[in-house]
Design a protein around this motif. Sequence first.
Motif: not given
Lengths: 131, 131, 131
Positions: C36, C38-42, C87-88, C92-94
């Motif tokens: 997984m 995950f990008v912790p940015h907005t 971003a949305s 945020a994840s793959e």
Amino acid sequence: MMKLTVKSHQQTELIDITADIQRMVEKSGLQSGICMIFVPHTTAAVTINENADPTVKSDILGILNNVIPWEANYRHLEGNSPAHIKASLMGASEMIAVENGRLILGTWQGIFFCEFDGPRTRSVHIHFTKI
Amino acid sequence: MMKLTVKSHQQTELIDITADIQRMVEKSGLQSGICMIFVPHTTAAVTINENADPTVKSDILGILNNVIPWEANYRHLEGNSPAHIKASLMGASEMIAVENGRLILGTWQGIFFCEFDGPRTRSVHIHFTKI
Amino acid sequence: MMKLTVKSHQQTELIDITADIQRMVEKSGLQSGICMIFVPHTTAAVTINENADPTVKSDILGILNNVIPWEANYRHLEGNSPAHIKASLMGASEMIAVENGRLILGTWQGIFFCEFDGPRTRSVHIHFTKI
């Protein structure tokens, strides 16, 4: 599976559910794993974005409503086709890691339920996988 | 991993694969867990949306084709750049919970393979994780 | 959790991180499971798309910048609302399956970090689940 009930009050609305999800992680007792948030609707979604400045939410909805206009030559007679496409663009699920019983999110990240055909009472499913 | 073959017949097309995925869940013997659907292509995707009224599918494709026109000043010489961006917007994977051997979907939800550069013969990967 | 640092050099940029993620899979020792990302940015995201022809990347960014213009009647005073919505939309994840210690991607697929408000130094989280 746990379930969260969300009430929306607008036609399109982003509702911060971060604290609700964190509470459910604690209730589940999960220390380390993945939290999967799944929206079982076809005109709603879930996304991760900034929850510090509320104008981010309204700009996101404004842009989506601009790009995908409510009025067009739609065939679906319920008239909510824009809500369906927005749901697919934002996505039905988010996966978030859990460590030491806490959701691992970035500093500015929150979890938003996306209402695209409200107001309605909605349901959100939460599933946990241990790592 | 299990594999599903999908044949598309249009340039852009949403193909309902819900029953195929449910059959694979049964074949896998998984009772409780997560089903991950992954599309190993860069001009196709997978999404969850309404499978009751077929006009929803055509409106979703119509909106996507409007927002991202086929003709523009694209640099990629294969001419299918709109298909690539649509693939990223809809996403390469979906995660769906399984309980008692059944996919946990909302009443109106179905799983759609998204063809954005057809017609072609495509592949879909299905992975299962026990909870 | 493992962390990857990514430096962007443009305002909007797709950065191929496939080799970095594969290296981390090897370092983790995971043979069979799910990776997984995950990008912790907005104002950043992660997506899977073609990494053979670099014009695909620039067309994807060009289309996104066309559909969601930098200048509009935005309320968020930081002026980066387009970055938040992108971003949305990209997510945020793959999730990517791992078999025999290798990421299971399609022939033309690569993993891209999506910078939408650079240049910045960013972080990417990688989580592994055994199957």
